[in-house]
Design a protein around this motif. Sequence first.
Motif, mmCIF file in Angstrom:
data_model
loop_
_atom_site.group_PDB
_atom_site.id
_atom_site.type_symbol
_atom_site.label_atom_id
_atom_site.label_comp_id
_atom_site.label_asym_id
_atom_site.label_seq_id
_atom_site.Cartn_x
_atom_site.Cartn_y
_atom_site.Cartn_z
ATOM 1 N N LEU A 1 0.814 -1.218 0.000
ATOM 2 C CA LEU A 1 0.000 0.000 0.000
ATOM 3 C C LEU A 1 0.845 1.265 0.000
ATOM 4 O O LEU A 1 1.906 1.328 0.610
ATOM 5 N N ASN A 2 0.319 2.262 -0.668
ATOM 6 C CA ASN A 2 0.929 3.578 -0.715
ATOM 7 C C ASN A 2 0.936 4.204 0.676
ATOM 8 O O ASN A 2 0.068 3.904 1.493
ATOM 9 N N HIS A 3 1.869 5.093 0.931
ATOM 10 C CA HIS A 3 1.912 5.765 2.229
ATOM 11 C C HIS A 3 0.820 6.825 2.362
ATOM 12 O O HIS A 3 0.501 7.227 3.482
ATOM 13 N N ARG A 4 0.235 7.273 1.259
ATOM 14 C CA ARG A 4 -0.873 8.230 1.330
ATOM 15 C C ARG A 4 -2.140 7.442 1.647
ATOM 16 O O ARG A 4 -2.515 6.529 0.898
ATOM 17 N N PRO A 5 -2.827 7.754 2.742
ATOM 18 C CA PRO A 5 -4.015 6.990 3.119
ATOM 19 C C PRO A 5 -5.089 6.897 2.034
ATOM 20 O O PRO A 5 -5.648 5.818 1.815
ATOM 21 N N ALA A 6 -5.379 7.992 1.351
ATOM 22 C CA ALA A 6 -6.417 7.952 0.316
ATOM 23 C C ALA A 6 -6.025 7.002 -0.812
ATOM 24 O O ALA A 6 -6.860 6.234 -1.304
ATOM 25 N N LEU A 7 -4.769 7.034 -1.217
ATOM 26 C CA LEU A 7 -4.300 6.123 -2.270
ATOM 27 C C LEU A 7 -4.272 4.680 -1.780
ATOM 28 O O LEU A 7 -4.610 3.753 -2.528
ATOM 29 N N ALA A 8 -3.863 4.477 -0.535
ATOM 30 C CA ALA A 8 -3.861 3.125 0.041
ATOM 31 C C ALA A 8 -5.278 2.546 0.035
ATOM 32 O O ALA A 8 -5.477 1.377 -0.326
ATOM 33 N N MET A 9 -6.262 3.362 0.408
ATOM 34 C CA MET A 9 -7.637 2.867 0.433
ATOM 35 C C MET A 9 -8.120 2.559 -0.982
ATOM 36 O O MET A 9 -8.811 1.549 -1.198
ATOM 37 N N GLU A 10 -7.744 3.364 -1.967
ATOM 38 C CA GLU A 10 -8.086 3.059 -3.356
ATOM 39 C C GLU A 10 -7.496 1.711 -3.759
ATOM 40 O O GLU A 10 -8.161 0.918 -4.444
ATOM 41 N N GLN A 11 -6.267 1.442 -3.333
ATOM 42 C CA GLN A 11 -5.624 0.165 -3.661
ATOM 43 C C GLN A 11 -6.372 -1.002 -3.019
ATOM 44 O O GLN A 11 -6.596 -2.034 -3.665
ATOM 45 N N VAL A 12 -6.747 -0.854 -1.759
ATOM 46 C CA VAL A 12 -7.484 -1.914 -1.065
ATOM 47 C C VAL A 12 -8.808 -2.187 -1.779
ATOM 48 O O VAL A 12 -9.156 -3.339 -2.066
ATOM 49 N N LEU A 13 -9.545 -1.135 -2.073
ATOM 50 C CA LEU A 13 -10.847 -1.305 -2.716
ATOM 51 C C LEU A 13 -10.706 -1.906 -4.110
ATOM 52 O O LEU A 13 -11.541 -2.731 -4.512
ATOM 53 N N ALA A 14 -9.655 -1.552 -4.835
ATOM 54 C CA ALA A 14 -9.435 -2.122 -6.167
ATOM 55 C C ALA A 14 -9.198 -3.622 -6.092
ATOM 56 O O ALA A 14 -9.707 -4.384 -6.927
ATOM 57 N N VAL A 15 -8.436 -4.069 -5.094
ATOM 58 C CA VAL A 15 -8.190 -5.505 -4.925
ATOM 59 C C VAL A 15 -9.483 -6.226 -4.549
ATOM 60 O O VAL A 15 -9.763 -7.329 -5.024
ATOM 61 N N CYS A 16 -10.290 -5.587 -3.721
ATOM 62 C CA CYS A 16 -11.497 -6.225 -3.191
ATOM 63 C C CYS A 16 -12.674 -6.226 -4.153
ATOM 64 O O CYS A 16 -13.578 -7.054 -4.010
ATOM 65 N N GLU A 17 -12.678 -5.332 -5.133
ATOM 66 C CA GLU A 17 -13.855 -5.200 -5.995
ATOM 67 C C GLU A 17 -14.159 -6.452 -6.794
ATOM 68 O O GLU A 17 -15.285 -6.652 -7.240
ATOM 69 N N ARG A 18 -13.196 -7.334 -6.940
ATOM 70 C CA ARG A 18 -13.394 -8.566 -7.711
ATOM 71 C C ARG A 18 -14.060 -9.681 -6.901
ATOM 72 O O ARG A 18 -14.380 -10.729 -7.451
ATOM 73 N N VAL A 19 -14.240 -9.464 -5.610
ATOM 74 C CA VAL A 19 -14.757 -10.520 -4.728
ATOM 75 C C VAL A 19 -16.097 -10.087 -4.125
ATOM 76 O O VAL A 19 -16.194 -8.990 -3.569
#
Length: 169
Positions: free
Chosen positions: A19-37
Motif C-alpha cells: 500500500l501507498n503511504h498516502r491513506p487515500a491512495l492506500a484505500m483506493e488500492q485496497v478497494l481495487a483488490v477487493c472489488e473482484r470478490v
Amino acid sequence: MGDYVRNYAPDLGYVVPELNHRPALAMEQVLAVCERVPAHDLTLVGSSLGGFYATVAAERLGCRAAVLNPAVHPHTHFSRYLGPQKNLYSGEEFVLTPGHVEELRAMDPPAISRPQRYWLFVETGDEVLDYREAVAYYAGALQDVVRGGDHTLVTFPERIPDIVEWALS
C-alpha cells in the motif's frame, strides 16, 4: 498467515497488497483488490493502521474483517509522528504530513455499522495503542482480549487457524 493459507487452505484467495503511504491512495488500492470478490466471500485482515484500513473497507463493502491491535481514529494519534518515516515492509522513505492525517480523518468511520462482521484481536500490553479504545469501538463484535503481549500481537500465530476457518465459514 500466508504460509498457513498456502499449506492448509490453498483454495482461499490470499492477497497482501503493498500500500501507498498516502491513506487515500492506500484505500483506493485496497478497494481495487477487493472489488473482484463478492462481499459475502470477502474477509479482510489488518493490523494497526491496516486494521483501520480493513475497517474502512469493510464498512464500504459490507464484508467481514479481522482486526489486530487496530488503530482507532488514527488521525487523533498521528500528529505526533509527523516528519520523516520509513515503510517497515517496503523500506520506502516518506514524510508524514498534516495532509496524511487529514486523509485519515476524512475516511474514519465514526462507528461500525454491523459488529457481527468483525473479529477484534488485542493485547493489553500494546505499547503503541490503547487496547481499550478498540474494545469500545468494536463493541458487540467478537473480541479476543489477551492480557499482556505487545503491539506486534505475539499471540497472533496461534490464532491464524481460527481466522482462516472464520474466513471460510
